[in-house]
Design a protein around this motif. Structure first.
Motif, PDB file in Angstrom:
ATOM      1  N   PHE A  27      50.126  34.238  40.707  1.00  0.00           N
ATOM      2  CA  PHE A  27      49.868  34.901  39.430  1.00  0.00           C
ATOM      3  C   PHE A  27      48.485  35.524  39.398  1.00  0.00           C
ATOM      4  O   PHE A  27      48.311  36.674  38.968  1.00  0.00           O
ATOM      5  N   CYS A  30      48.281  38.599  41.851  1.00  0.00           N
ATOM      6  CA  CYS A  30      49.048  39.737  41.344  1.00  0.00           C
ATOM      7  C   CYS A  30      48.361  40.349  40.123  1.00  0.00           C
ATOM      8  O   CYS A  30      48.272  41.581  40.002  1.00  0.00           O
ATOM      9  N   SER A  31      47.875  39.519  39.228  1.00  0.00           N
ATOM     10  CA  SER A  31      47.182  40.025  38.034  1.00  0.00           C
ATOM     11  C   SER A  31      45.916  40.782  38.406  1.00  0.00           C
ATOM     12  O   SER A  31      45.645  41.861  37.858  1.00  0.00           O
ATOM     13  N   SER A  67      38.158  37.854  37.587  1.00  0.00           N
ATOM     14  CA  SER A  67      38.955  37.773  38.814  1.00  0.00           C
ATOM     15  C   SER A  67      38.326  36.801  39.801  1.00  0.00           C
ATOM     16  O   SER A  67      39.022  35.983  40.416  1.00  0.00           O
TER      17      SER A  67
END
Length: 95
Positions: A27, A30-31, A67
């Motif tokens: 997740f 990908c995000s 991130s």
């Protein structure tokens, strides 16, 4: 690019017993890939100049910081719960 490499590495894993760490890492990678890709397209096509109300430098900084933080957390979780497969090790070491 590194988020794409991590996502590809994590997608090659065929089986897992506790999959929570794997799914969380998937997740996060990908995000990060999607959000960074959208920002890259906006900056490349100069679309950010059409919306001057948003501080785009701050937006990019916040995206990079979040991130990094979430990749660190996801890597620690995946490293603690992995099965020592090559793809898991490559995804963790990529960070």
């Amino acid at each position: 690019v590194l988020a794409l490499i991590a996502f590809i590495c994590i997608e090659t894993i065929m089986e897992c017993s506790p999959c929570e760490g794997l799914y969380f890492f998937e997740f996060v990678s990908c995000s990060a890939l999607v959000v960074t890709g959208v920002l890259l397209i906006m900056f490349s096509l100069n679309l950010h100049t059409r919306i001057p109300q948003i501080n785009w430098n701050l937006t990019d900084l916040v995206n990079t910081g979040l991130s990094t933080f979430f990749f660190f957390i996801a890597s620690v979780v995946l490293a603690a719960l992995n099965h020592k497969t090559g793809a898991e090790i490559a995804a963790v070491v990529r960070i």
